[in-house]
Design a protein around this motif. Structure first.
Motif, short mmCIF file in Angstrom:
data_model
loop_
_atom_site.label_atom_id
_atom_site.label_comp_id
_atom_site.label_asym_id
_atom_site.label_seq_id
_atom_site.Cartn_x
_atom_site.Cartn_y
_atom_site.Cartn_z
N GLU A 120 7.22 61.06 55.70
CA GLU A 120 7.36 61.82 54.39
C GLU A 120 6.10 62.77 54.49
O GLU A 120 6.30 63.95 54.05
CB GLU A 120 7.13 60.81 53.22
N GLU A 121 4.94 62.57 54.80
CA GLU A 121 3.56 63.20 54.77
C GLU A 121 3.21 63.34 56.19
O GLU A 121 2.32 62.43 56.59
CB GLU A 121 2.68 62.88 53.97
N THR A 134 7.80 71.29 60.35
CA THR A 134 7.79 69.79 59.59
C THR A 134 8.42 70.04 58.32
O THR A 134 8.23 70.85 57.46
CB THR A 134 6.35 69.44 59.50
N LYS A 135 9.34 69.01 57.98
CA LYS A 135 9.96 68.69 56.69
C LYS A 135 9.85 67.17 56.38
O LYS A 135 9.33 66.39 57.07
CB LYS A 135 11.42 69.10 56.76
N GLU A 136 10.47 66.74 55.20
CA GLU A 136 10.23 65.64 54.68
C GLU A 136 11.13 64.37 55.81
O GLU A 136 12.15 64.91 56.17
CB GLU A 136 10.62 65.35 53.47
N ASN A 137 10.44 63.86 56.46
CA ASN A 137 10.96 62.64 57.34
C ASN A 137 11.76 63.48 58.64
O ASN A 137 12.67 63.03 59.35
CB ASN A 137 11.88 61.77 56.80
N SER A 138 11.42 64.78 58.83
CA SER A 138 11.75 65.22 60.15
C SER A 138 10.72 66.38 60.67
O SER A 138 10.07 67.03 59.92
CB SER A 138 13.13 65.87 59.79
N ASN A 148 1.35 60.12 60.37
CA ASN A 148 1.78 60.00 58.82
C ASN A 148 0.51 59.89 57.88
O ASN A 148 -0.70 59.82 58.46
CB ASN A 148 2.78 59.33 58.51
N SER A 149 0.59 60.11 56.48
CA SER A 149 -0.58 60.15 55.58
C SER A 149 -1.27 58.69 55.73
O SER A 149 -2.16 58.83 55.32
CB SER A 149 -0.08 60.37 54.25
N HIS A 201 6.13 51.01 54.87
CA HIS A 201 6.26 52.54 55.10
C HIS A 201 4.98 53.18 55.75
O HIS A 201 5.13 54.34 55.89
CB HIS A 201 6.59 53.19 53.72
N ASN A 227 9.52 56.95 57.98
CA ASN A 227 8.12 56.76 57.43
C ASN A 227 7.25 58.14 57.78
O ASN A 227 6.18 58.30 58.24
CB ASN A 227 7.21 55.55 57.76
N ASN A 279 14.47 63.24 63.71
CA ASN A 279 14.73 62.38 62.42
C ASN A 279 13.78 61.24 62.49
O ASN A 279 13.62 60.36 63.34
CB ASN A 279 15.97 61.85 61.98
#
Length: 677
Positions: free
Chosen positions: A599-600, A627-631, A659-660, A576, A597, A594
Motif C-alpha cells: 500500500e505504501e 507506483t500506485k497502491e499495491n502495484s 513498504n512502510s 500486512h 502488502n 501486482n
C-alpha cells in the motif's frame, strides 16, 4: 555338597546378572532434561531395549503406563500434551533394574531449524564479533530452550542423536545459535509461552543432504548421481569400518564453547623437524585450492613442506613469510619452530604474514612446514598479493610459489577427526567412494540428524540454506520442494509451516555466471510461491558484498519470527507487513507488477531504478517506475512491447524498494526459465 551349593549360588548370580542386562533400556537423547514439549499436541516417549523388556513411563501430568519392547527392540508410548502453563514437570521412566528421571520439562511451542553454518553461528563473540555487533545474551530466560543436535552424517537412518537441551542462561552463549535465539526471543515475547528450538545447522550442507532417501529414490528426475544412494550406503559402511581402525577424537564444540580442534596436535612433533623422507610425498603446485586436485571433496588436515636455500647475504637477517589467505586454518613452522598460526574457526579470510627471526635464517636454509586444516567447503591456499614469498626488510624476496610436497594427516568424518600414520601414508589405502561423504552428499544429514527425531512434535520448520547449491539454481528449486515434502512426510504433518530465509545480496558470481546469487534467490522465491504454507523472508536490504555470512542475525531471527507469528499464529498486526510480488499483467507498453502488502511503497533511492524490462528479444533495459497502491508499473522507451521484467537481479545489488513497515521486496525475474542466461 558345599561345592554344589556354591555352584548353584554362582549360577543364580549369573542368571540374575543376565536378567539385569536383558532388562536394560535406553531413551532417545532428545527426551532429556530441560526439554520443551509441543503444547496442545502429543509427545512420544521412545527408546531401545531387548525384545520383551517392560518399561514404565510416568509423567507428572498423566497416568503411568507400562510398555513392552517389540521384536525390533523399540519401545514407545504417546501422551496428549496440555497447554503451556509455565510449570516445570518431570517424567519418570523405569523398570526393575534402571530408573531415569527427565526433569525441568515445560510445554510450549517447538520449532525445528535446519540449514547451513549461518544457523550454527553462536551468540558467543568469537567468529561473530568481526561481523555482528548485536549478538549478545542480554538477559537470562529459563523458558527459552535449545536442543543442539551434534553433527552426524550417516548413510542410513540413524536411531538416535547426540545432543542436549540448554536454557538461555548467561554462560550458554557459545552453544546457542544467534539466529535461533532472536527467532525464539521474538516468539516468546509475543506468544508468552516457553519456546524450544531444535538446531540442525551444519556449515556447507546442501539441500539434497537434508532430504530423506525414500523421497530421493522415488523420483527419477534427479539424475544418476542421486540414484546411487543404495550403492553409497554400502560403500560408506565399508569406509566407516576402515576408519574405525584409526585413532580418532570428537570434534563437537565443548559445552564451554571451546573448539577442540584448536588444541589438537596432528603430527606437529614429527613433520616440522624434517625427519621424514619427503621425496616420497605427493607434489602440488601452490597456491591452489584443494578443489583443483584429486582431493577436491576432502575435509581434513594436510601437511605441506618445502626447503628454501638462502643466499649468503640473507643469513642472520630478520625476514617475513607471506602465505596469503589459507582456508580454513594453518600452523606454520620454520626449521622446527612455530612462527605463526591462525587456528581458530572463521579465520579463513585473514592474510598469513609471519615473522622469521634472524635465529632461523642463520642456518642458511628454511625448512617450511605448513599444517592446513580444512573443515568445510573449499580449502587451500588463495595466494598472497605479490606472490607467496620470503621477504627481507629492504624488499628483496624469494618466491616460494611452485612445487611443494604434501601428505594427508587426518580426516573429518561425521563428528570425529581420524588420524593417519603420515610416515606410512596410511590414507593412501582408503576405500574408494563414488561420491564424497560430507554435507553435500544426498540424504546423509537427514539420516544422521533428522531421522532420529521424527517422533518429536514440532510446530514448524525454519530453513536457512542455499549457498552450497549454487552450482545448479534450477535443480535447487526442485530440491526445495522435495526437501519440504520429506520433512512433512517424516513428521506426519502435511501442513507443517516452513519459514524459508532467502539469501541476502552477496558476491556468488563466478567465471560462468555473474547472476548466480540472483538465480539462487529466484529459486527460493519460486519454490515458496508454489509450496503451500511456505513463506519467504527477504533480506534484500541487508546484504554485504564480499561476505556471504555477514547479515546481522538479529534481523534474520526477528524477521523470521514475525513471519511465523503472522502465518502460523494469526497475528493480524503482522499479516500486512511482508511485501511480495503476487502477479503481473502487461498493458500496452506498461508492465504492471501486482504486490501483496504494498500500500505504501518506499524507494530508498528514487534516482536509481533497479527494475528492468525486455521484449521478445530478451534484451533488458532500465525501466522507469510508477507506483500506485499495491502495484508498480514499469516501462522503457526502448521496449515498445514488454514481455518480461526483473528487479535487483544481480548478485551484489542491494534492493531499494520496501513498504512502510520496512520489509523489502524480493528480487525477481518473470522469465519462464530464469536460470538459462
Amino acid at each position: 555338597m558345599k561345592n554344589i551349593v556354591l555352584l548353584l549360588a554362582i549360577c543364580s548370580f549369573v542368571l540374575t546378572s543376565c536378567r539385569k542386562k536383558d532388562g536394560y533400556f535406553e531413551l532417545s537423547s532428545i527426551i532429556n532434561d530441560n526439554m520443551v514439549i509441543q503444547q496442545n499436541s502429543t509427545i512420544k516417549f521412545w527408546g531401545k531395549a531387548n525384545p520383551g523388556v517392560v518399561v514404565n513411563v510416568a509423567p507428572t501430568w498423566a497416568e503411568k503406563r507400562s510398555v513392552v519392547a517389540g521384536a525390533d527392540s523399540i519401545w514407545e508410548t504417546e501422551y496428549a500434551t496440555p497447554a503451556a502453563d509455565h510449570q516445570c514437570h518431570e517424567v519418570h521412566i523405569y523398570n526393575e533394574i534402571r530408573r531415569l528421571m527427565v526433569a525441568n520439562v515445560v510445554f510450549g511451542e517447538v520449532w525445528l531449524a535446519v540449514g547451513q553454518g549461518n544457523l550454527a553461528m553462536s551468540l558467543k563473540k568469537d567468529f561473530a564479533d568481526r561481523h555482528y555487533a548485536d549478538t549478545a545474551l542480554t538477559s537470562s530466560d529459563e523458558f527459552l530452550r535449545f536442543y543442539n543436535i551434534d553433527t552426524n552424517f550417516s548413510s542410513y537412518p540413524a536411531k538416535n542423536t547426540r545432543g542436549m537441551w540448554v536454557e538461555a542462561l548467561r554462560g550458554n552463549e557459545a552453544v546457542i545459535s544467534a539466529t535461533e535465539y532472536y527467532f525464539a526471543r521474538q516468539l516468546r515475547d509475543s506468544l508468552k509461552v516457553p519456546i524450544g528450538v531444535i538446531n540442525a545447522g551444519i556449515s556447507g550442507t546442501a539441500c539434497e543432504s537434508w532430504t530423506s532417501r525414500d523421497l530421493m529414490l522415488a523420483d527419477t528426475t534427479w539424475g544418476e548421481a542421486f540414484m546411487n544412494v543404495d550403492q553409497l550406503t554400502r560403500e560408506y559402511g565399508g569406509y566407516e569400518r576402515w576408519l574405525s581402525d584409526f585413532l580418532s577424537v570428537s570434534i563437537i564444540r565443548l559445552p564451554n564453547g571451546r573448539d577442540p580442534v584448536e588444541s589438537i596436535s596432528v603430527c606437529d612433533e614429527i613433520v616440522p623437524q624434517f625427519e621424514i623422507n619427503y621425496n616420497a610425498w605427493d607434489l602440488v603446485h601452490l597456491p591452489t585450492m584443494f578443489e583443483n586436485t584429486e582431493y577436491e571433496t576432502f575435509d581434513g588436515v594436510w601437511w605441506f613442506v618445502k626447503r628454501v636455500n638462502l643466499p649468503s647475504s640473507w643469513i642472520g637477517k630478520d625476514a617475513k613469510i607471506y602465505l596469503g589467505k589459507v582456508d580454513d586454518r594453518d600452523k606454520t613452522y620454520i626449521n622446527g619452530q612455530l612462527v605463526g598460526e591462525h587456528n581458530k574457526s572463521g579465520e579463513y579470510d585473514v592474510e598469513r604474514i609471519y615473522d622469521v627471526p634472524s635465529s632461523l635464517t642463520r642456518q642458511g636454509y628454511l625448512n617450511i612446514a605448513v599444517r592446513v586444516t580444512d573443515s568445510q567447503n573449499e580449502g587451500g591456499f588463495l595466494g598472497a598479493e605479490g606472490g607467496m614469498r620470503i621477504e627481507l626488510e629492504d624488499g628483496s624476496s624469494i618466491s616460494i610459489e611452485g612445487q611443494w610436497r604434501f601428505r594427508v594427516a587426518a580426516q573429518y568424518f561425521c563428528d570425529r577427526l581420524y588420524f593417519f600414520d603420515i610416515k606410512k601414508n596410511s590414507y593412501a589405502q582408503h576405500p574408494v567412494l563414488s561420491m564424497p561423504y560430507n554435507g553435500t552428499t544426498p540424504t546423509v544429514s537427514y539420516n544422521g540428524m533428522i531421522a532420529p527425531i521424527v517422533n518429536y512434535k514440532v510446530a514448524g520448520l525454519l530453513y536457512n540454506q542455499g549457498e552450497t547449491n549454487s552450482g545448479n539454481p534450477r535443480l535447487f528449486e526442485m530440491l526445495i520442494h522435495k526437501m519440504v515434502a520429506s520433512f512433512r512426510t517424516s513428521f506426519h504433518s502435511s501442513k507443517m509451516p516452513v519459514i524459508l530465509v532467502q539469501l541476502a545480496p552477496s558476491d556468488f558470481s563466478d567465471a560462468r555466471d555473474e547472476r548466480l546469487g540472483a538465480k539462487l534467490r529466484e529459486a527460493q522465491r519460486r519454490a515458496c510461491d508454489n509450496i503451500d504454507r511456505a513463506y519467504l523472508v527477504s533480506l534484500m536490504d541487508v546484504g554485504s558484498v564480499g561476505e556471504k555470512t555477514s547479515v546481522p542475525k538479529k534481523i534474520v531471527g526477528t524477521r523470521a519470527a514475525n513471519m511465523a507469528l503472522a502465518c502460523q499464529y494469526d497475528f493480524e498486526s503482522l499479516k500486512h507487513q511482508f511485501l511480495k510480488l503476487k502477479s503481473y499483467t502487461i498493458s500496452n507498453n506498461l508492465f504492471v507488477l501486482n504486490l501483496e502488502n504494498g500500500e505504501e511503497l518506499v524507494n530508498s533511492n528514487s534516482n536509481r531504478s533497479l527494475f528492468e524490462v525486455a521484449g521478445s528479444d530478451s534484451i533488458y533495459y532500465p525501466a522507469t517506475i510508477i507506483t500506485k497502491e499495491n502495484s508498480i508499473s514499469i516501462f522503457s522507451h526502448m521496449v515498445s512491447h514488454p514481455k518480461m521484467a526483473r528487479y535487483a537481479y544481480n548478485d551484489t545489488v542491494i534492493g531499494n524498494v520496501s513498504n512502510s513497515f520496512g520489509m523489502p521486496l524480493s528480487s525477481f525475474c518473470t522469465e519462464r526459465n530464469p536460470y538459462l542466461r
